[in-house]
Motif scaffolding. Structure first.
Motif, PDB file in Angstrom:
ATOM      1  N   PRO A 236      -8.811  -5.582  11.280  1.00  0.00           N
ATOM      2  CA  PRO A 236      -8.090  -6.769  11.760  1.00  0.00           C
ATOM      3  C   PRO A 236      -8.649  -7.241  13.105  1.00  0.00           C
ATOM      4  N   ASP A 237      -8.783  -8.571  13.262  1.00  0.00           N
ATOM      5  CA  ASP A 237      -9.230  -9.105  14.541  1.00  0.00           C
ATOM      6  C   ASP A 237      -8.039  -9.695  15.305  1.00  0.00           C
ATOM      7  N   LEU A 310      -5.072   0.354   8.149  1.00  0.00           N
ATOM      8  CA  LEU A 310      -6.119   0.393   9.175  1.00  0.00           C
ATOM      9  C   LEU A 310      -7.103  -0.759   9.024  1.00  0.00           C
ATOM     10  N   GLY A 311      -7.358  -1.156   7.795  1.00  0.00           N
ATOM     11  CA  GLY A 311      -8.344  -2.197   7.527  1.00  0.00           C
ATOM     12  C   GLY A 311      -8.544  -2.349   6.033  1.00  0.00           C
ATOM     13  N   THR A 312      -9.752  -2.730   5.640  1.00  0.00           N
ATOM     14  CA  THR A 312     -10.061  -2.998   4.236  1.00  0.00           C
ATOM     15  C   THR A 312     -11.445  -2.460   3.910  1.00  0.00           C
ATOM     16  N   LEU A 313     -11.596  -1.936   2.698  1.00  0.00           N
ATOM     17  CA  LEU A 313     -12.880  -1.497   2.185  1.00  0.00           C
ATOM     18  C   LEU A 313     -13.281  -2.438   1.052  1.00  0.00           C
ATOM     19  N   ALA A 314     -14.458  -3.072   1.164  1.00  0.00           N
ATOM     20  CA  ALA A 314     -14.934  -4.015   0.145  1.00  0.00           C
ATOM     21  C   ALA A 314     -16.205  -3.463  -0.502  1.00  0.00           C
ATOM     22  N   THR A 315     -16.285  -3.576  -1.838  1.00  0.00           N
ATOM     23  CA  THR A 315     -17.468  -3.130  -2.573  1.00  0.00           C
ATOM     24  C   THR A 315     -17.904  -4.234  -3.542  1.00  0.00           C
ATOM     25  N   PRO A 316     -18.572  -5.265  -3.039  1.00  0.00           N
ATOM     26  CA  PRO A 316     -19.024  -6.353  -3.920  1.00  0.00           C
ATOM     27  C   PRO A 316     -20.305  -5.989  -4.673  1.00  0.00           C
ATOM     28  N   ARG A 317     -20.351  -6.353  -5.953  1.00  0.00           N
ATOM     29  CA  ARG A 317     -21.563  -6.176  -6.749  1.00  0.00           C
ATOM     30  C   ARG A 317     -22.378  -7.474  -6.758  1.00  0.00           C
TER      31      ARG A 317
END
Length: 562
Positions: A236-237, A310-317
């Motif tokens: 987060p900002d 806490l935040g986000t985990l992104a896994t783009p293909r």
């Protein structure tokens, strides 16, 4: 026609089909045995398509795997179509229209003499090989529709027969069993990989790495386990959005520092602890960042521990890659939860270490104030007394110089005491001050103060994003010097008068030490992190010999455009 003649003709036809089917039973049994071997899902699907084509004497075969929604295709396996033809055709069918879409919603055997004559047919895209005859049967796995097996273009220009249909139906039943076994094996293997990845993340985070390293480890492991084009950690900002703070990707340019704004539809959902699954980032209206068009299927998973996000985990293909399966989504969500817990534990551990450092700084400040300064005062008084009694002018002058030096030393010690007692948040936010703060913090574990030199108007010219990454690079370089180099001297230069080969103005950070250098085959993950940060900004990072005798030690040079 005479009813007896009709019955006789039908009997002959059935006998002919029975004879044809009986003659092909050995081939069918052999095909079933071939399909039943192997436990890897995709190789099993490839083998089923090839076997079905050979069994029914078809030029082309395909298997459409239905997605988790039951509305389209998650995967499309082909046989007989060359790689060149696939590239010319472009995107594979998605099952949302045409005959393939109809078979998803009405899973029943279909046999056509001419595809184009069926009202459900939507035609073929440009460069598609010609196909006329068609045979399709559903594949069921444990009673549920897994997908459909399609055969086209009977060799010799003929049509598929009832015998072909019956054999392919039998093969589809056997294929359902083989796919079920392969899917169980595949899910079990995936589960073990994700569990091993979670263990690796937890071990790495609790091994004493700093916050930047911890997030980088999570991004790297997530990318490897999800077989994605990138692994990204977002935090987060200040404006309520999510900023990409750690990136693992083959092409990280433009990713690090990208912000998903607070008005994005996905931000509220993620900060509420809910995962978001995207079928195509390039076309999904919820994905509004400039980097979204680079990717296809994506998972956005909250890093949540208890009620805390806490935040986000992104896994783009990559664009055009297969969508994530339900099993992959479930395993990735479990990994994100485990990673969040490990981050919380690592944060608590770093807080304890920070507290120990602050306590040590307080002790050092007290000792300097109560002991060292008092002794220097006493020494100064003795020298002043001796100066008054000195008969020789030279002696009198030199004693006076010694007293002046003591006064300067006392002032420097008082400045050091003030710095030790000052909280990091009390300092101004200029880049020059942040660099001095980092070197001052590093002085405690190092046992000495690194020298710092600024060239050019540092605070005025370096942008916030570049400055933030420069501080992280400086922290990484100082950490490496403390943990691995055993250095006794470190020289730091921040230069904003540099020009890159393409003419752009840049800032150059140079950190040189006289330590042991980088051993052959030594761990270089920290140096890779520095390079990734620089490359994400359009800059570069390199290392070489340091400032030790005979070229010993390490020199790190980090550059990024202003």
């Amino acid at each position: 026609m005479d009813p007896l003649a009709i019955a006789t003709e039908a009997t002959r036809s059935l006998q002919g089909m029975s004879t044809e089917l009986t003659a092909r039973v050995p081939h069918l049994l052999e095909a079933m045995q071939s399909v039943g071997t192997g436990l890897e899902l995709h190789s099993t699907l490839d083998r089923i398509a090839e076997t079905a084509a050979e069994l029914a004497d078809a030029r082309y075969a395909a298997i459409g795997v239905i997605d988790s929604t039951g509305e389209g295709l998650a995967d499309f396996i082909t046989y007989g179509v060359t790689q060149e033809q696939r590239e010319r055709i472009g995107a594979l069918p998605d099952g949302h229209r045409g005959l393939l879409g109809a078979l998803i919603h009405q899973p029943a055997p279909v046999m056509l003499a001419d595809l184009s004559s069926d009202p459900r047919s939507a035609g073929f895209p440009p460069h598609h090989p010609p196909m006329r005859s068609f045979l399709g049967v559903p594949i069921r796995v444990e009673g549920e529709i897994f997908g459909n097996l399609y055969l086209t273009e009977k060799r010799g220009g003929g049509e598929f027969s009832i015998a072909d249909l019956n054999m392919v139906k039998i093969l589809a039943t056997e294929a359902g069993i083989a796919i079920g076994n392969a899917r169980v094996h595949d899910e079990g293997r995936q589960r073990m990989r994700w569990i091993d990845g979670s263990v690796a993340v937890t071990t790495a985070l609790l091994s004493g790495s700093d916050a930047e390293d911890a997030l980088a480890v999570v991004a790297e492991q997530a990318r490897r386990l999800a077989d994605s084009a990138a692994g990204i950690v977002l935090l987060p900002d200040d404006e309520g959005g999510l900023e990409m703070v750690a990136v693992s990707a083959e092409d990280p340019a433009g990713l690090l520092g990208t912000v998903i704004p607070p008005h994005s539809p996905v931000v509220g959902q993620l900060l509420a602890g809910e995962p978001v699954f995207i079928d195509d980032s390039a076309t999904d209206p919820r994905m509004i960042t400039a980097v979204a068009p680079r990717f296809g299927p994506s998972m956005l998973l909250p890093l949540k521990s208890g009620d805390r996000v806490l935040g986000t985990l992104a896994t783009p293909r990559r664009r055009g890659a297969r969508k994530y399966t339900a099993a992959e989504r479930r395993l990735a969500a479990q990994f994100a939860a485990q990673a969040a817990l490990a981050l919380v534990l690592a944060e608590a551990q770093r807080d304890r270490e920070r507290l120990a450092v602050y306590e040590d700084r307080d002790r050092i400040a007290r000792d300097l104030h109560d002991l060292v300064i008092q002794r220097l005062f006493a020494t100064g008084l003795l020298l002043e007394s001796a100066q008054r009694k000195a008969a020789e002018p030279d002696v009198h002058e030199k004693v006076g110089q010694a007293v002046d030096e003591l006064d300067v030393t006392i002032q420097e010690i008082r400045t050091a005491i003030f710095a030790l007692q000052q909280e990091p948040t009390e300092a101004p936010a200029g880049l020059r001050t942040r660099v001095l703060r980092e070197t001052g913090t590093a002085a405690v574990p190092l046992g000495f103060h690194p020298s710092v030199n600024f060239i050019g108007p540092v605070d005025a010219k370096v942008g916030e994003r570049t400055g933030k990454n420069l501080i992280a690079a400086l922290r990484e370089a100082l950490s490496n010097a403390f943990r691995h180099a055993q250095a006794t001297r470190i020289d730091i230069v921040v230069d904003v008068t540099v020009k890159l080969p393409d003419g752009r103005e840049a800032v150059r950070l140079t950190v040189a030490d006289d330590g042991t250098g980088i051993p052959e085959g030594g761990r270089r993950s920290g140096l890779r992190n520095l390079a990734k940060r620089a490359e994400s900004l359009g800059g570069s990072s390199s290392y070489g010999p340091g400032i030790g005798t005979d070229g010993g030690g390490t020199r790190v040079v980090w550059e990024a455009p202003l």
